[in-house]
Motif scaffolding. Structure first.
Motif, PDB file in Angstrom:
ATOM      1  N   HIS A 136       2.181   1.745  -3.400  1.00  0.00           N
ATOM      2  CA  HIS A 136       1.094   2.241  -4.254  1.00  0.00           C
ATOM      3  C   HIS A 136       0.910   3.744  -4.068  1.00  0.00           C
ATOM      4  N   ASP A 137       0.899   4.180  -2.811  1.00  0.00           N
ATOM      5  CA  ASP A 137       0.624   5.592  -2.533  1.00  0.00           C
ATOM      6  C   ASP A 137       1.772   6.503  -2.979  1.00  0.00           C
TER       7      ASP A 137
ATOM      8  N   ARG B  66      -0.049  -2.501 -11.943  1.00  0.00           N
ATOM      9  CA  ARG B  66      -0.050  -1.070 -12.276  1.00  0.00           C
ATOM     10  C   ARG B  66      -0.889  -0.267 -11.287  1.00  0.00           C
ATOM     11  N   ARG B  67      -0.354   0.904 -10.961  1.00  0.00           N
ATOM     12  CA  ARG B  67      -1.170   1.887 -10.225  1.00  0.00           C
ATOM     13  C   ARG B  67      -1.968   2.678 -11.258  1.00  0.00           C
TER      14      ARG B  67
ATOM     15  N   PHE C 198      -3.651  -2.132  -6.660  1.00  0.00           N
ATOM     16  CA  PHE C 198      -3.022  -2.304  -7.969  1.00  0.00           C
ATOM     17  C   PHE C 198      -3.895  -3.128  -8.909  1.00  0.00           C
TER      18      PHE C 198
ATOM     19  N   ARG D 294       0.841  -1.216   0.000  1.00  0.00           N
ATOM     20  CA  ARG D 294       0.000   0.000   0.000  1.00  0.00           C
ATOM     21  C   ARG D 294       0.866   1.251   0.000  1.00  0.00           C
TER      22      ARG D 294
END
Length: 278
Positions: free
Chosen positions: A134-135, A275-276, A198, A131
């Motif tokens: 991701h951020d 992928r984000r 994702f 996470r």
């Protein structure tokens, strides 16, 4: 006197990681070539970089990119810096010492590619780590997770002659210890990546075999790998198995693994590309 198992842990692991990078370089390059990238990344993060196997493969593959190489080990990062200087790419590498399980997440900028090879299963809470990645990432950025199915095998099944099947028994003992300490080893990372926000765009498994007869580094890789295995399983092995393992690890002895001509590196690597989206 057998000095096979009086070794310094961090330096020993660094050597195994260097040999892993050398022996499996073609496979790492094939993974970087496979990644479903929409454009050449400019800023890459190598998460849990070790001594730089992924860092240098990515710098080769993406000549415009810079890499932030993150690891908790000062020994590994020092070796990575020395290699960057030797390769003449020190201006493209930033070494970041950080505990990725800690509350203070390092400032890694906004990477468009994050590479996590054999590192997520070491995290106390890998979903939290994913996470955070991701951020931090740029929208449209890619996370590549590469995991091994356990440590490579080197010996034939009927070796050594006096204790056939020794390596599998060592791994069985090692897996029992590992599974208690690293419950995420061997996980299916796809659902965990999805849960962290994702979109998984690809998954690929490589079945790896490298013949020792074609690569003299395989013997040193086997020696380093089996030394580390010994330190993990010594208390769990039958005395005859431990003695046989020590004969393989005794580099001055006639049964040394370095003298064998039948070594084959056998392992499996799986890579997930996620992928984000936004």
């Amino acid at each position: 006197m057998n000095h096979a198992h009086h070794h310094d842990g961090a330096g020993d692991l660094a050597e195994v990681l260097d040999l892993d990078a050398e022996v499996l370089a073609d496979h790492t390059a094939s993974i970087t070539a496979w990644l479903p990238l929409e454009a050449g990344p400019r800023h890459i993060v190598d998460l849990g970089c070790g001594t730089g196997a992924g860092t240098f493969a990515l710098l080769d593959r993406f000549p415009e990119a810079r890499v932030s190489a993150v690891d908790s080990s000062a020994v590994h990062l020092q070796r990575l810096r020395e290699k960057a200087c030797a390769h003449g790419v020190e201006d493209r590498v930033r070494a970041v010492q950080a505990d990725l399980d800690g509350d203070d997440w390092p400032d890694l900028g906004t990477p468009d590619l994050v590479w996590a090879s054999a590192s997520l299963h070491h995290m106390a809470d890998p979903v939290r780590t994913i996470r955070r990645v991701h951020d931090a990432m740029a929208p449209g950025g890619l996370l590549a997770v590469v995991e091994m199915a356990g440590f490579p095998r080197f010996l034939p099944a009927d070796a050594p002659a006096d204790r056939p099947g020794l390596e599998e028994r060592c791994h069985a003992a090692g897996d029992a210890a590992h599974n208690a300490r690293l419950p995420h080893r061997g996980a299916d990372w796809g659902p965990l990546l999805t849960a962290a926000g994702f979109t998984v765009e690809g998954e690929r498994t490589l079945d790896i075999r490298v013949e020792g007869s074609r690569d003299e580094a395989v013997g040193r890789y086997a020696l380093g790998g089996l030394r580390r295995l010994r330190s993990a399983v010594a208390d769990a092995l039958a005395p005859d198995d431990l003695a046989a393992l020590d004969r393989l690890l005794d580099t001055a002895g006639p049964q040394s693994v370095l003298h064998r001509d039948d070594l084959v590196v056998r392992t499996e690597r799986t890579v997930w590309a996620a992928r984000r989206r936004s």
